[in-house]
Design a protein around this motif. Structure first.
Motif, PDB file in Angstrom:
ATOM      1  N   LEU A 177       0.646  -1.288  -0.027  1.00  0.00           N
ATOM      2  CA  LEU A 177      -0.028   0.089  -0.018  1.00  0.00           C
ATOM      3  C   LEU A 177       0.774   1.182   0.044  1.00  0.00           C
ATOM      4  O   LEU A 177       0.130   2.272  -0.447  1.00  0.00           O
ATOM      5  N   PHE A 178       1.985   1.072   0.330  1.00  0.00           N
ATOM      6  CA  PHE A 178       3.018   2.378   0.229  1.00  0.00           C
ATOM      7  C   PHE A 178       3.203   2.869  -1.064  1.00  0.00           C
ATOM      8  O   PHE A 178       3.542   3.997  -1.363  1.00  0.00           O
ATOM      9  N   SER A 179       2.903   2.077  -2.058  1.00  0.00           N
ATOM     10  CA  SER A 179       3.012   2.644  -3.318  1.00  0.00           C
ATOM     11  C   SER A 179       1.677   3.503  -3.630  1.00  0.00           C
ATOM     12  O   SER A 179       2.080   4.684  -4.676  1.00  0.00           O
ATOM     13  N   PHE A 180       0.734   3.882  -2.836  1.00  0.00           N
ATOM     14  CA  PHE A 180      -0.045   4.901  -2.818  1.00  0.00           C
ATOM     15  C   PHE A 180       0.411   6.255  -2.293  1.00  0.00           C
ATOM     16  O   PHE A 180       0.025   7.338  -2.669  1.00  0.00           O
TER      17      PHE A 180
ATOM     18  N   LEU B 269       2.551   6.153   7.564  1.00  0.00           N
ATOM     19  CA  LEU B 269       3.177   4.928   8.255  1.00  0.00           C
ATOM     20  C   LEU B 269       2.412   3.603   7.980  1.00  0.00           C
ATOM     21  O   LEU B 269       1.188   3.353   8.045  1.00  0.00           O
ATOM     22  N   SER B 270       3.269   2.905   7.142  1.00  0.00           N
ATOM     23  CA  SER B 270       3.009   1.609   6.539  1.00  0.00           C
ATOM     24  C   SER B 270       3.536   0.433   7.443  1.00  0.00           C
ATOM     25  O   SER B 270       4.666   0.299   7.415  1.00  0.00           O
ATOM     26  N   LEU B 271       2.552  -0.451   8.024  1.00  0.00           N
ATOM     27  CA  LEU B 271       3.098  -1.381   9.066  1.00  0.00           C
ATOM     28  C   LEU B 271       3.117  -2.627   8.325  1.00  0.00           C
ATOM     29  O   LEU B 271       2.408  -3.190   7.545  1.00  0.00           O
ATOM     30  N   ARG B 272       4.376  -3.605   8.753  1.00  0.00           N
ATOM     31  CA  ARG B 272       4.067  -4.868   8.293  1.00  0.00           C
ATOM     32  C   ARG B 272       3.639  -5.722   9.392  1.00  0.00           C
ATOM     33  O   ARG B 272       3.954  -5.511  10.563  1.00  0.00           O
ATOM     34  N   ALA B 273       2.788  -6.788   8.973  1.00  0.00           N
ATOM     35  CA  ALA B 273       1.956  -7.608   9.906  1.00  0.00           C
ATOM     36  C   ALA B 273       3.144  -8.580  10.456  1.00  0.00           C
ATOM     37  O   ALA B 273       4.131  -8.868   9.917  1.00  0.00           O
ATOM     38  N   PRO B 274       2.893  -8.762  11.845  1.00  0.00           N
ATOM     39  CA  PRO B 274       3.748  -9.597  12.540  1.00  0.00           C
ATOM     40  C   PRO B 274       3.922 -10.858  12.382  1.00  0.00           C
ATOM     41  O   PRO B 274       4.940 -11.632  12.636  1.00  0.00           O
ATOM     42  N   HIS B 275       3.112 -11.802  11.569  1.00  0.00           N
ATOM     43  CA  HIS B 275       3.172 -13.225  11.472  1.00  0.00           C
ATOM     44  C   HIS B 275       3.852 -13.454   9.934  1.00  0.00           C
ATOM     45  O   HIS B 275       3.109 -13.142   9.188  1.00  0.00           O
TER      46      HIS B 275
END
Length: 218
Positions: free
Chosen positions: A37-40, A51-57
């Motif tokens: 989504l950071f491409s937006f 702030l683009s977060l990476r999921a933990p799993h």
């Protein structure tokens, strides 16, 4: 301050505003990461701190998930509710810490989620309306098993949702998404719902519509 200090790995795009900038948090879908989504970001308002977060799993062979999706012998699907609840706690912690570290406006926080990220975005805002102002939910639905029971009457008057779905979505049935406006109406939450002639993705006209919606609210 570094994004590495946050509870989750993240990418950031600073705001042009040096103090009290609005925050937009991006939550990707199942099997993706913070780059998706950071491409937006470059096409969204410059006053937003993104702030683009990476999921933990971690998934194999690649990608990440906010919570596990499991299948039984009959290939029926079920969600790991405990992992989803834990993910929401971590996201809340990221929001609170980012607002402090980067001197952001804690009263102007928006979420933008796709698919699994959309499902969590909507649940998180409903569970914590005091923390969130706007939600852009793409290709997801309201998962009621993630919604906390109201112990006290929550104030949803400031919340605003933009929800969209592909009419040919082969991953999350559009019929599930069509229940979202009914749920939000029952809660008294302002919302807009749109459908586009695509599958499980974001059409260009979908992007332009939610960008306009967001610009009007930040």
């Amino acid at each position: 301050m570094s994004a590495k200090q946050l509870p989750l790995h993240a990418k950031i795009r600073p705001s042009l505003i040096k103090k009290n900038a609005p925050l937009l948090v991006l939550l990707h879908g199942y099997g993706s990461d913070e780059n998706d989504l950071f491409s937006f970001a470059d096409e969204l308002p410059n006053e937003l701190f993104i702030l683009s977060l990476r999921a933990p799993h971690k998934l194999q062979p690649y990608g990440n998930a906010w919570y596990a999706i499991n299948f039984d012998a009959q290939q029926n699907k079920w969600n790991d509710v405990e992992q989803a609840q834990e993910a929401m706690k971590i996201i809340v912690s990221c929001i609170e810490q980012a607002c402090t570290q980067y001197d952001l406006d804690k009263n102007n926080v928006s979420l933008l989620g796709f698919s699994q990220g959309c499902i969590l975005s909507m649940a998180l805002a409903i569970n914590h309306p005091e923390l969130i102002k706007n939600v852009i939910g793409l290709s997801g639905y309201v998962c009621e098993e993630f919604i906390e029971e109201d112990r006290t009457k929550k104030d949803f008057s400031h919340l605003d949702f933009y929800c969209s779905h592909g009419s040919s979505d082969q991953v999350i049935p559009v019929d599930w998404a069509r229940e979202t406006p009914n749920f939000l109406t029952e809660k008294g939450i302002k919302h807009k719902y749109s459908e586009f002639p695509v599958g499980h993705g974001v059409a260009p006209q979908n992007f332009f519509e939610f960008r306009k919606w967001l610009i009007e609210r930040v």
